[in-house]
Write a protein that holds these residues in place. Structure first.
Motif, PDB file in Angstrom:
ATOM      1  N   ARG A  41     -24.190  -3.959   9.754  1.00  0.00           N
ATOM      2  CA  ARG A  41     -22.877  -4.035   9.112  1.00  0.00           C
ATOM      3  C   ARG A  41     -22.803  -3.170   7.859  1.00  0.00           C
ATOM      4  N   SER A  42     -23.928  -2.903   7.226  1.00  0.00           N
ATOM      5  CA  SER A  42     -23.912  -2.110   5.991  1.00  0.00           C
ATOM      6  C   SER A  42     -23.445  -0.687   6.235  1.00  0.00           C
ATOM      7  N   GLY A  43     -23.494  -0.218   7.470  1.00  0.00           N
ATOM      8  CA  GLY A  43     -22.994   1.118   7.785  1.00  0.00           C
ATOM      9  C   GLY A  43     -21.512   1.149   8.075  1.00  0.00           C
ATOM     10  N   ASP A  44     -20.862  -0.012   8.120  1.00  0.00           N
ATOM     11  CA  ASP A  44     -19.433  -0.109   8.406  1.00  0.00           C
ATOM     12  C   ASP A  44     -18.648   0.135   7.126  1.00  0.00           C
ATOM     13  N   ALA A  45     -17.753   1.121   7.169  1.00  0.00           N
ATOM     14  CA  ALA A  45     -16.984   1.476   5.965  1.00  0.00           C
ATOM     15  C   ALA A  45     -16.100   0.327   5.492  1.00  0.00           C
ATOM     16  N   ASP A  46     -15.675  -0.564   6.403  1.00  0.00           N
ATOM     17  CA  ASP A  46     -14.790  -1.661   6.036  1.00  0.00           C
ATOM     18  C   ASP A  46     -15.527  -2.969   5.808  1.00  0.00           C
ATOM     19  N   ARG A  47     -16.816  -2.915   5.549  1.00  0.00           N
ATOM     20  CA  ARG A  47     -17.609  -4.141   5.442  1.00  0.00           C
ATOM     21  C   ARG A  47     -17.191  -5.032   4.286  1.00  0.00           C
ATOM     22  N   ASP A  48     -16.617  -4.456   3.233  1.00  0.00           N
ATOM     23  CA  ASP A  48     -16.227  -5.253   2.074  1.00  0.00           C
ATOM     24  C   ASP A  48     -14.752  -5.614   2.075  1.00  0.00           C
ATOM     25  N   VAL A  49     -14.031  -5.211   3.121  1.00  0.00           N
ATOM     26  CA  VAL A  49     -12.589  -5.397   3.142  1.00  0.00           C
ATOM     27  C   VAL A  49     -12.242  -6.745   3.742  1.00  0.00           C
ATOM     28  N   LEU A  50     -11.500  -7.513   2.987  1.00  0.00           N
ATOM     29  CA  LEU A  50     -11.000  -8.784   3.493  1.00  0.00           C
ATOM     30  C   LEU A  50      -9.606  -8.555   4.050  1.00  0.00           C
ATOM     31  N   PRO A  51      -9.286  -9.184   5.166  1.00  0.00           N
ATOM     32  CA  PRO A  51      -7.939  -9.005   5.697  1.00  0.00           C
ATOM     33  C   PRO A  51      -6.913  -9.577   4.721  1.00  0.00           C
ATOM     34  N   SER A  52      -5.756  -8.943   4.659  1.00  0.00           N
ATOM     35  CA  SER A  52      -4.719  -9.402   3.746  1.00  0.00           C
ATOM     36  C   SER A  52      -4.071 -10.669   4.282  1.00  0.00           C
ATOM     37  N   ALA A  53      -3.858 -11.621   3.400  1.00  0.00           N
ATOM     38  CA  ALA A  53      -3.165 -12.855   3.772  1.00  0.00           C
ATOM     39  C   ALA A  53      -1.693 -12.585   4.038  1.00  0.00           C
ATOM     40  N   LEU A  54      -1.208 -11.392   3.680  1.00  0.00           N
ATOM     41  CA  LEU A  54       0.210 -11.068   3.852  1.00  0.00           C
ATOM     42  C   LEU A  54       0.553 -10.566   5.253  1.00  0.00           C
ATOM     43  N   ILE A  55      -0.436 -10.165   6.034  1.00  0.00           N
ATOM     44  CA  ILE A  55      -0.145  -9.604   7.357  1.00  0.00           C
ATOM     45  C   ILE A  55       0.646 -10.627   8.175  1.00  0.00           C
ATOM     46  N   GLY A  56       1.803 -10.163   8.685  1.00  0.00           N
ATOM     47  CA  GLY A  56       2.669 -11.039   9.472  1.00  0.00           C
ATOM     48  C   GLY A  56       3.587 -11.914   8.641  1.00  0.00           C
ATOM     49  N   GLY A 167      11.133  -6.491   6.567  1.00  0.00           N
ATOM     50  CA  GLY A 167      10.435  -6.899   5.344  1.00  0.00           C
ATOM     51  C   GLY A 167       9.139  -7.643   5.602  1.00  0.00           C
ATOM     52  N   ILE A 168       8.573  -7.500   6.806  1.00  0.00           N
ATOM     53  CA  ILE A 168       7.319  -8.175   7.153  1.00  0.00           C
ATOM     54  C   ILE A 168       6.161  -7.187   6.996  1.00  0.00           C
ATOM     55  N   VAL A 169       5.106  -7.612   6.329  1.00  0.00           N
ATOM     56  CA  VAL A 169       3.915  -6.766   6.152  1.00  0.00           C
ATOM     57  C   VAL A 169       3.182  -6.693   7.490  1.00  0.00           C
ATOM     58  N   ARG A 170       2.976  -5.485   7.998  1.00  0.00           N
ATOM     59  CA  ARG A 170       2.344  -5.286   9.303  1.00  0.00           C
ATOM     60  C   ARG A 170       0.932  -4.727   9.225  1.00  0.00           C
ATOM     61  N   TRP A 171       0.580  -4.111   8.075  1.00  0.00           N
ATOM     62  CA  TRP A 171      -0.742  -3.469   7.984  1.00  0.00           C
ATOM     63  C   TRP A 171      -1.096  -3.280   6.521  1.00  0.00           C
ATOM     64  N   LYS A 172      -2.390  -3.362   6.237  1.00  0.00           N
ATOM     65  CA  LYS A 172      -2.880  -3.091   4.886  1.00  0.00           C
ATOM     66  C   LYS A 172      -4.186  -2.325   4.982  1.00  0.00           C
ATOM     67  N   HIS A 173      -4.348  -1.366   4.081  1.00  0.00           N
ATOM     68  CA  HIS A 173      -5.620  -0.645   3.974  1.00  0.00           C
ATOM     69  C   HIS A 173      -6.060  -0.646   2.520  1.00  0.00           C
ATOM     70  N   THR A 174      -7.299  -1.037   2.304  1.00  0.00           N
ATOM     71  CA  THR A 174      -7.873  -1.004   0.965  1.00  0.00           C
ATOM     72  C   THR A 174      -8.762   0.220   0.863  1.00  0.00           C
ATOM     73  N   GLY A 175      -8.564   1.007  -0.191  1.00  0.00           N
ATOM     74  CA  GLY A 175      -9.330   2.239  -0.364  1.00  0.00           C
ATOM     75  C   GLY A 175      -8.477   3.440  -0.015  1.00  0.00           C
ATOM     76  N   PRO A 176      -9.043   4.634  -0.191  1.00  0.00           N
ATOM     77  CA  PRO A 176      -8.256   5.837   0.059  1.00  0.00           C
ATOM     78  C   PRO A 176      -7.945   6.041   1.533  1.00  0.00           C
ATOM     79  N   LEU A 177      -6.720   6.486   1.798  1.00  0.00           N
ATOM     80  CA  LEU A 177      -6.363   6.883   3.156  1.00  0.00           C
ATOM     81  C   LEU A 177      -7.113   8.159   3.510  1.00  0.00           C
ATOM     82  N   THR A 178      -7.560   8.236   4.745  1.00  0.00           N
ATOM     83  CA  THR A 178      -8.185   9.451   5.269  1.00  0.00           C
ATOM     84  C   THR A 178      -7.431   9.828   6.529  1.00  0.00           C
ATOM     85  N   ASP A 179      -7.657  11.037   7.018  1.00  0.00           N
ATOM     86  CA  ASP A 179      -7.021  11.448   8.269  1.00  0.00           C
ATOM     87  C   ASP A 179      -7.397  10.491   9.398  1.00  0.00           C
ATOM     88  N   GLU A 180      -8.654  10.042   9.407  1.00  0.00           N
ATOM     89  CA  GLU A 180      -9.122   9.126  10.447  1.00  0.00           C
ATOM     90  C   GLU A 180      -8.405   7.781  10.364  1.00  0.00           C
TER      91      GLU A 180
END
Length: 197
Positions: A41-56, A167-180
């Protein structure tokens, strides 16, 4: 003082019961498995990201001044009716500088309004930053004290939210956006939002 007689049987010391050995072995195997999972899991870029409670859920309501003219207030109600991407940034944020070309390229597609949420920044610094790197935003809101950022669950910058036309939150990204991230995460969710209109 009594001494054991030479004819007394000496009881041999007994080892651990079999059950204790099995439990210890299972515990050890579980611990090794947990450690291996952590290494993978330490190689996963999103390992520290918690899902947003706002999704949906409905996006938090807000009324904030516009960075370019603080005498004008802009509320969440003015964004309803069409999806928008809310990007939390600050001139003090090094990662925001890294993501800016990606955000600019995405904004140029004009698929969705990109709203800048300038967080805990000095207005002069934010304006200078946009002048230097370009302004890809439909509008830039200024939250000088970070008052509404708590409602959004913002922990740092950059963070990006996709909100649909209702007005519904559908997606969240923590950290810089990349092309990927744009290609593999944002665009698929945006397509679903567009199809639901």
């Amino acid at each position: 003082m009594s001494t054991p007689e030479t004819g007394d049987p000496i009881t041999p010391k007994q080892g651990l019961p079999v059950v204790a050995v099995v439990i210890g072995a299972l515990f050890f195997i579980g611990l090794v498995g947990l450690m291996l999972y952590g290494v993978v899991r330490s190689g996963d870029a999103d390992r520290d990201v918690l899902p947003s409670a706002l999704i949906g859920k409905p996006a938090p309501d807000f009324v904030l001044p516009i960075l370019h003219d603080p005498t004008i207030s802009f509320g969440a109600d003015r964004l309803r009716g069409a999806p928008y991407l809310l990007n939390v940034w600050g001139s003090w944020c090094a990662a925001c500088r890294d993501e800016h070309p990606v955000l600019t390229k995405f904004a140029e597609t004009r698929r969705v309004r990109v709203v800048g949420y300038n967080w805990k920044d000095e207005p002069a610094d934010a304006l200078r930053w946009l002048e230097q790197f370009g302004n890809p935003f439909f509008v830039v809101l200024a939250d000088y004290e970070g008052r509404y950022a708590l409602d959004w669950g913002v922990a740092g910058a950059p963070e990006t939210f996709l909100v649909d036309g209702s007005g519904i939150v559908r997606w969240k990204h923590t950290g810089p956006l990349t092309d990927e991230v744009v290609a593999s995460q944002l665009l698929p969710v945006l397509e679903k939002v567009e199809q639901a209109r």
